[in-house]
Write an enzyme that holds these catalytic residues in place. Structure first.
Site, mmCIF file in Angstrom:
data_model
loop_
_atom_site.group_PDB
_atom_site.id
_atom_site.type_symbol
_atom_site.label_atom_id
_atom_site.label_comp_id
_atom_site.label_asym_id
_atom_site.label_seq_id
_atom_site.Cartn_x
_atom_site.Cartn_y
_atom_site.Cartn_z
ATOM 1 N N GLU A 62 -9.618 -4.626 -4.105
ATOM 2 C CA GLU A 62 -10.835 -4.681 -4.903
ATOM 3 C C GLU A 62 -11.461 -3.295 -5.054
ATOM 4 O OE1 GLU A 62 -10.094 -6.721 -2.461
ATOM 5 O OE2 GLU A 62 -10.008 -8.709 -3.395
ATOM 6 N N PRO A 285 3.648 -2.452 4.579
ATOM 7 C CA PRO A 285 2.982 -3.723 4.915
ATOM 8 C C PRO A 285 1.553 -3.762 4.386
ATOM 9 C CG PRO A 285 4.132 -2.825 6.816
ATOM 10 C CD PRO A 285 4.121 -1.745 5.768
ATOM 11 N N GLU A 327 -2.101 5.612 0.769
ATOM 12 C CA GLU A 327 -1.004 6.419 0.253
ATOM 13 C C GLU A 327 -0.047 5.635 -0.653
ATOM 14 O OE1 GLU A 327 -0.572 9.906 3.559
ATOM 15 O OE2 GLU A 327 0.642 8.117 3.908
#
Length: 450
Positions: A62, A285, A327
Site C-alpha cells: 500500500e 519472501p 530492494e
C-alpha cells in the site's frame, strides 16, 4: 447481526487477545513488540503538528502504491502536516525510507474507542484517507461525528470480501456511507460497493493507483548497489551514453513468495539447472519472519545459497535470497524473467505492475484474484503468462525455458506489459482533485461559521 455498539464491546473484550497475538508474532519479528504504545493511540511525536491530512497505508504494498499520491499531497499542501500511518513494521520501514522527515509517521491504533480518541485528539486532522478495503468502523464513526472529512481511495472489494461483509452489513454499510467519497479502482469494484449499500452519489471510478508507479533515484541507487554484489559484471552503454553495469548471469526472480511458493520454484529450478547451469534464482519472501525458513529450505534441498543480508559478492551460488527490505523494485530491474509469488495458492497474487514497469516478462500462477481488472488488461495485450493449477513446477520449467531460448519473446512480452501500465496512469491526480474538493468544502464551512 453486528452493529457499531456490539463491535465496540467485542473489540474491548478481545483487546488483550490482540496484544497477545502481536507478542506471538514478535517471536519471529521483534518489531511487533516495539512501539506498542502507538497501537493504543499514543502518537509517537508529542509535538506532532495538528490540522493536517492523515493517509493510512497498511503495509509495504500500500505504501508503494500510494507513493505518487503522497508526493502530490506534499507538493500541493506544503503548509499542512501530512501524516502517513501503517499497521505493520515493514510498512513503517517503507514509509521512513520513502518519505523520511517530510511526513509525520506512526502506527494507526487498534480500532478501540479509547485508542482512537487519543489518536484523533493528538492530531486533530482535517481529513483522513483510507485505501482499498481498510475499514475501521469505530475510527470512521468518530471522524464522522467530529466532522473530519473521510476519503476512501483505490477502493477495492472482491467478490469474496463482498460476501463476507454482507454478513455484517449493519456494521459495514453505515461505515461506508460515512465516507464523503469512495474512489473505486474499477467499475467492477464500484458495483460491489453499491451492492453492499454504498450511496451511489459517494462512489466514483477513479482508476487504480497501482498504475501510478515510477522509477526514481532511490531505485536506481539500489540497483547499482545490488549490481556490485552480482558475480562479475559486463559494461554496456545506455541510451544516454553512460556506462551501465549489468550482471552477466541470467536472473530468474520469484518475488513476494509465501509458504509453498519457494518449494514450487526450487523444484522447477532444479530441472532448469540441467540445461541452464548459470541461471541464478533470486527469491524474495513477502514476510521478513520467513527469511530464515526459506534459507534453510534452499540449503536442505542442496542448493548453494547467498543471502543479501550478508552483503557479500556472489560467486557461483545458485540461489540469491533477498532477505532485505525496500530492494524489490531494484531487483525487478536487474532480472530477466519474473514470477509473482502468492499466485499459486489462495493468497490471490501480488502486484504484476511493478515488474511490468521495467518491461519484464512476467509469469504468474493460477490465482491472481487480487488483481482481476489488471490481469484482464494484461491478457488483452498478451502481456503476461498464466499457469494452470496442475503441476505448476513443470509448467514453470516449460515457460522459463521457452523465454530463455527466445530473447525476442522476452522483450516483446515485457513491452506489452509496460504498455498496460502507461495506458492506465492518472488515478493519483484524480484522487488529489477529490482531496482538494474536500478541503475546499471544509474551508468554506469554517468561514461561513465565523
Amino acid at each position: 447481526m453486528i452493529s457499531l455498539l456490539i463491535y465496540r464491546v467485542l473489540l474491548l473484550l478481545l483487546s488483550p487477545l490482540v496484544v497477545i497475538l502481536l507478542l506471538i508474532r514478535s517471536k519471529n519479528n521483534k518489531a511487533y513488540r516495539q512501539r506498542l504504545s502507538e497501537r493504543f493511540g499514543f502518537f509517537p511525536n508529542q509535538a506532532a503538528k495538528q490540522g493536517g491530512i492523515v493517509v493510512h497505508a497498511a503495509s509495504v504494498g500500500e505504501v508503494i502504491a500510494l507513493k505518487s499520491f503522497i508526493e502530490k499531497l506534499l507538493l500541493t499542501y506544503p503548509q499542512l502536516p501530512i501524516t502517513v500511518t501503517s499497521f505493520t513494521p515493514t510498512g513503517s520501514a517503507q514509509i521512513n525510507k520513502l518519505f523520511g522527515e517530510r511526513v509525520q509517521h506512526g502506527y494507526l491504533p487498534l480500532d478501540l474507542w479509547p485508542c482512537t480518541v487519543l489518536f484523533l485528539r493528538r492530531l486533530k486532522p482535517k481529513t483522513i484517507i483510507f485505501m482499498e478495503t481498510e475499514l475501521w468502523p469505530n475510527l470512521i464513526a468518530q471522524c464522522s461525528k467530529q466532522k473530519i472529512k473521510l476519503l476512501l481511495i483505490n477502493g477495492r472489494l472482491s467478490k469474496k470480501s463482498l460476501h463476507s461483509y454482507a454478513k455484517i452489513s449493519p456494521l459495514i454499510t453505515p461505515c461506508l456511507n460515512r465516507f464523503d467519497k469512495i474512489l473505486c479502482q474499477s467499475q467492477e469494484n464500484l458495483e460491489h460497493f453499491l451492492q453492499l449499500g454504498s450511496d451511489s452519489n459517494r462512489c466514483i471510478n477513479s482508476g487504480n493507483l497501482k498504475f501510478d508507479i515510477s522509477i526514481n533515484n532511490q531505485v536506481m541507487a539500489k540497483k547499482a548497489e545490488l549490481s556490485e554484489l552480482l558475480f562479475q559484471t559486463t559494461e554496456s552503454h545506455n541510451a544516454n551514453g553512460k556506462n551501465d553495469n549489468k550482471p552477466n548471469r541470467t536472473l530468474w526472480l520469484v518475488a513476494s513468495t509465501h509458504e509453498g511458493d519457494e518449494a514450487i520454484a526450487l523444484n522447477a529450478f532444479k530441472k532448469l539447472l540441467i540445461q541452464y547451469p548459470d541461471l541464478l534464482l533470486v527469491l524474495v519472501p513477502r514476510h521478513p519472519e520467513r527469511f530464515d525458513q526459506v534459507a534453510k529450505l534452499c540449503l536442505t534441498q542442496g542448493f548453494t545459497l547467498a543471502r543479501r543480508s550478508e552483503n557479500t559478492q556472489l560467486n557461483n551460488q545458485q540461489v540469491w535470497l533477498l532477505d532485505s527490505l525496500g530492494e524489490l523494485m531494484a531487483a525487478f530491474d536487474l532480472s530477466n524473467i519474473v514470477t509473482m509469488g502468492g499466485s499459486f495458492s489462495e493468497i490471490g497474487g501480488h502486484n504484476p505492475l511493478e515488474p511490468a514497469l521495467f518491461a519484464k516478462p512476467i509469469i504468474v500462477g493460477h490465482n491472481m484474484s487480487n488483481f482481476n481488472e489488471i490481469m484482464q488488461q494484461l491478457r488483452e495485450e498478451d502481456g503476461i503468462i498464466e499457469l494452470s493449477i496442475n503441476e505448476p513446477a513443470n509448467q514453470l520449467v516449460e515457460q522459463v525455458s521457452n523465454l530463455l531460448q527466445q530473447p525476442t519473446q522476452q522483450q516483446l512480452l515485457g513491452e506489452k506489459a509496460l504498455k498496460v501500465v502507461l495506458a492506465n496512469q492518472g488515478a493519483s491526480e484524480r484522487s488529489l482533485n477529490e482531496v482538494k474538493k474536500l478541503l475546499s468544502a471544509t474551508t468554506n464551512s469554517i468561514e461561513s461559521n465565523q
